[in-house]
Design a protein around this motif. Structure first.
Motif, PDB file in Angstrom:
ATOM      1  N   SER A  80       2.319   6.209  -7.096  1.00 59.00           N
ATOM      2  CA  SER A  80       1.176   6.870  -7.712  1.00 59.00           C
ATOM      3  C   SER A  80       1.326   8.393  -7.641  1.00 59.00           C
ATOM      4  O   SER A  80       1.133   9.110  -8.624  1.00 59.00           O
ATOM      5  CB  SER A  80      -0.086   6.396  -6.993  1.00 59.00           C
ATOM      6  OG  SER A  80      -1.144   7.250  -7.243  1.00 59.00           O
ATOM      7  N   LYS A  81       1.722   8.883  -6.469  1.00 63.22           N
ATOM      8  CA  LYS A  81       1.902  10.328  -6.269  1.00 63.22           C
ATOM      9  C   LYS A  81       2.991  10.883  -7.200  1.00 63.22           C
ATOM     10  O   LYS A  81       2.792  11.873  -7.897  1.00 63.22           O
ATOM     11  CB  LYS A  81       2.256  10.574  -4.794  1.00 63.22           C
ATOM     12  CG  LYS A  81       2.348  12.038  -4.401  1.00 63.22           C
ATOM     13  CD  LYS A  81       2.269  12.208  -2.883  1.00 63.22           C
ATOM     14  CE  LYS A  81       2.443  13.676  -2.478  1.00 63.22           C
ATOM     15  NZ  LYS A  81       3.855  14.083  -2.424  1.00 63.22           N
ATOM     16  N   GLU A 108       0.836  -1.208   0.000  1.00 64.96           N
ATOM     17  CA  GLU A 108       0.000   0.000   0.000  1.00 64.96           C
ATOM     18  C   GLU A 108       0.867   1.253   0.000  1.00 64.96           C
ATOM     19  O   GLU A 108       0.671   2.176  -0.791  1.00 64.96           O
ATOM     20  CB  GLU A 108      -0.925   0.030   1.231  1.00 64.96           C
ATOM     21  CG  GLU A 108      -2.002  -1.063   1.232  1.00 64.96           C
ATOM     22  CD  GLU A 108      -1.427  -2.460   1.438  1.00 64.96           C
ATOM     23  OE1 GLU A 108      -0.425  -2.596   2.189  1.00 64.96           O
ATOM     24  OE2 GLU A 108      -1.943  -3.426   0.839  1.00 64.96           O
ATOM     25  N   LYS A 109       1.835   1.280   0.920  1.00 65.60           N
ATOM     26  CA  LYS A 109       2.736   2.431   1.020  1.00 65.60           C
ATOM     27  C   LYS A 109       3.493   2.613  -0.308  1.00 65.60           C
ATOM     28  O   LYS A 109       3.653   3.732  -0.811  1.00 65.60           O
ATOM     29  CB  LYS A 109       3.704   2.194   2.190  1.00 65.60           C
ATOM     30  CG  LYS A 109       4.908   3.130   2.277  1.00 65.60           C
ATOM     31  CD  LYS A 109       4.525   4.565   2.632  1.00 65.60           C
ATOM     32  CE  LYS A 109       5.729   5.388   3.078  1.00 65.60           C
ATOM     33  NZ  LYS A 109       6.820   5.470   2.123  1.00 65.60           N
ATOM     34  N   LYS A 153       1.296   4.050  -2.966  1.00 65.73           N
ATOM     35  CA  LYS A 153       1.019   5.457  -2.658  1.00 65.73           C
ATOM     36  C   LYS A 153       2.195   6.330  -3.123  1.00 65.73           C
ATOM     37  O   LYS A 153       2.015   7.356  -3.783  1.00 65.73           O
ATOM     38  CB  LYS A 153       0.807   5.601  -1.143  1.00 65.73           C
ATOM     39  CG  LYS A 153      -0.252   6.626  -0.761  1.00 65.73           C
ATOM     40  CD  LYS A 153      -0.504   6.602   0.734  1.00 65.73           C
ATOM     41  CE  LYS A 153      -0.502   8.006   1.285  1.00 65.73           C
ATOM     42  NZ  LYS A 153      -0.592   8.035   2.743  1.00 65.73           N
TER      43      LYS A 153
END
Lengths: 413, 413
Positions: B227-228, B220-221, B224
């Motif tokens: 994606s950013k 997940e991290k 994130k």
């Protein structure tokens, strides 16, 4: 006022920027064009008006650019439509050239880019547009017709041969070493895989077998080769081209991505290296099999560049300016080998249409009768192309490169 | 008459032969031992009496050997049993040493090899055998305690950083470039992946994220982060260590090889690079993702060797002779950094038992608070280790290396 425009297209090479610098230096010497513009992202970017003024680059910056790998002006894979279908893009390109007083476009690329050169020059001729389009060759695949070889290939070949030499030593240290497989690029042509034959220690070739796309790949024949050699030596070093095909001309890589091949369901991750690894393991020869996919490092390893290659890339750029002064258009600047000892070449102009969209395969007569290695004639052809290691610029222990972002300050408003 | 014996163990490095040459040259200067023998395939081969006389090597041959990557004497992964369990091998090794009048064994290797050094020296002490065992460090993983760093690491780090720099340029040429992932070696420790932070263009780091085994990897991290950054820049360059683990300390690589993870059935071909590629694609960030596994080239790329590293590998070998003359046994020759500007080191002797079977992880305090990059302090530590490029011996455009087969003519009968 008359200017020129240079752009890059297709897959990068280690020496493609040397050709850009060649154009700039060729113009500095002849003072034929007032400005040298750089098109960003090839034809695709030129159509978007992404153009830099390269005339501002200092000699120091040009020196760094010459030794920076990969396409610093950016690249594209953009196929122009036939102008009889749609001439709007043709008009747009010539309008943009007109606005910037660009008389000549130098387009650095491979088969597809020579298609662009051919199309644009034909259109200009037909419409009476007084502009020239000149192709400058580049590709690590060495698959262009009408040139002895292509700039970019020599350095890639040197990187392949060097890495083969070094990984051969790495793969030989244990009592039971197993089998080592290197997968090279090269698409439909076997030139790059073939260059692994240059790797020698004490005059002895280190590679056992080279599998090229030019010879239909047979699982049975392959396993026979490997099984016999493994029995003899207890280790085997194999080089395989990513583009090997079956007897029907289908890529092995494509085949193993179809559902038909149930036995090999784990397919999308690797290339043919992993395919032949599985063949070996399933056949029971040994389970000790390692694969190294050389990947994109082959086309950007400036730290292992060949002097011959980078100087030739520079020369085709420089001579392109000379040919443009003679007024030629629709040509690619090819390399003609004059002799091997001492190695000498000259540049020649060849019709881009003869190079476009076609592939120069590795010659069948340079493949051994066992169909798993190359001949001494082929080695003699390859050898001069990897000679010499230029002193590249180093800072803090690493090569000093420049990138596109840095060049954007010269963007034409 | 008294002789010494040198052998190599564990995974190869680019500079492991420089330590062998260091031992030979150290003895040439001190004339302490009559002969320097070489054990083939480490302890495993010594137990089979596979021993060469290295004293016969000419200065020219030693020069080539110094610049030949990978373990020219061969290697092994052989763990000795505790002698309280079985002392037959211990007796055999000391008998073989005795027969050849070998007073000192120099053993070049990593954590496991220091276990061998520790065990053999303890046994000798206990049994009153007047023989010395001295460890010489090597590993590209840089994971040994009691030494500032390990010979072999600097060159591997330089190869990683150079290749990152070059593939960054290669991966930046198109309008839509997507995401590029490099997978490094390093096993449980993140040192090699961290060295990618050295890659800079115009003073700016080219790598966006580095994922180390020292920080539990969270899908997940990770998504994130990526994606950013992808939204901001439309491209992301990621470096991942082969040894990343989940929150329970399990290797991601192992996890994805279990049946439990049905979503990732295509597992056995690639490493963690392909695992995180699939994460990105499945998350829908982009389908344009490329992976480059650097593989064994990291540990044998002599063509990209660091001068600091090869000279230190040579020095620990040479100083090992000096320490042996003082009579020490059961020690490893470590490196102590005196200062960074100008960079200076000295060798120190450290108890092999303190190094054996243990791992020096990348320090948590050198990881940024976002847990996906390293700090400036870490960069300052790494920087001196990749400095300098020695002039390696070139023949026909390729490095000139020697191999084990060639040395076998010196085999002791």
């Amino acid at each position: 006022m008359k200017n020129c425009l240079v752009a890059q297209s297709g897959g990068p090479t280690s020496v493609i920027n040397a050709s850009v610098v060649g154009v700039i230096k060729g113009n500095k010497e002849t003072k034929f064009y007032d400005k040298v513009y750089g098109g960003i992202n090839g034809i695709e970017g030129i159509l978007q008006n992404k153009i830099l003024d390269l005339t501002c680059l200092s000699d120091k910056e040009l020196e760094i650019l010459k030794y920076t790998p990969s396409s610093s002006l950016g690249s594209c894979r953009y196929k122009m439509k036939d102008f009889r279908e749609d001439e709007s893009e043709y008009q747009k390109i010539f309008d943009i050239m007109d606005k910037l007083n660009v008389k000549t476009l130098f387009y650095i690329g491979g088969n597809d880019s020579m298609d662009t050169v051919s199309k644009l020059s034909k259109y200009a001729k037909l419409k009476g547009i007084n502009k020239q389009i000149i192709g400058i060759p580049k590709t690590i695949d060495n698959d262009l017709w009408c040139t002895d070889h292509t700039p970019g290939f020599g350095s890639a070949a040197k990187y392949v041969a060097t890495t083969v030499l070094e990984t051969y030593l790495d793969s030989s240290v244990y009592i039971n070493n197993g089998i080592f497989i290197v997968e090279t690029m090269g698409r439909n042509a076997g030139w790059l895989a073939a260059s692994a034959a240059l790797a020698k220690i004490n005059g002895r070739q280190v590679v056992d077998f080279i599998y090229l796309p030019e010879i239909p790949f047979s699982d049975e024949k392959f396993l026979k080769d490997v099984s016999k050699r493994f029995k003899e030596k207890n280790k085997v070093y194999i080089v395989v081209s990513e583009g090997i095909k079956d007897e029907n001309g289908r890529f092995i890589f494509e085949m193993k991505n179809t559902k038909k091949h149930d036995g090999f369901s784990h397919t999308q991750l690797g290339g043919v290296g992993n395919y032949i690894k599985r063949l070996i393991i399933q056949s029971g020869i040994t389970s000790r099999v390692k694969v190294l996919e050389l990947g994109v490092a082959q086309r950007c390893a400036m730290h292992s560049v060949s002097s011959v290659d980078i100087e030739e890339a520079y020369k085709v750029g420089k001579d392109a300016v000379k040919y443009s002064i003679e007024g030629c258009s629709g040509y690619m600047i090819g390399i003609k080998r004059i002799r091997n000892n001492p190695y000498e070449i000259e540049t020649v102009k060849v019709e881009a249409s003869k190079v476009a969209n076609d592939i120069k395969y590795f010659p069948k007569e340079w493949i051994t009768k066992e169909r798993n290695f190359i001949t001494d004639d082929a080695v003699s052809y390859l050898k001069p192309l990897i000679e010499g290691s230029p002193k590249i610029i180093i800072e803090d222990g690493l090569p000093k490169y420049i990138d596109l972002q840095y060049l954007l300050k010269y963007a034409v408003k």
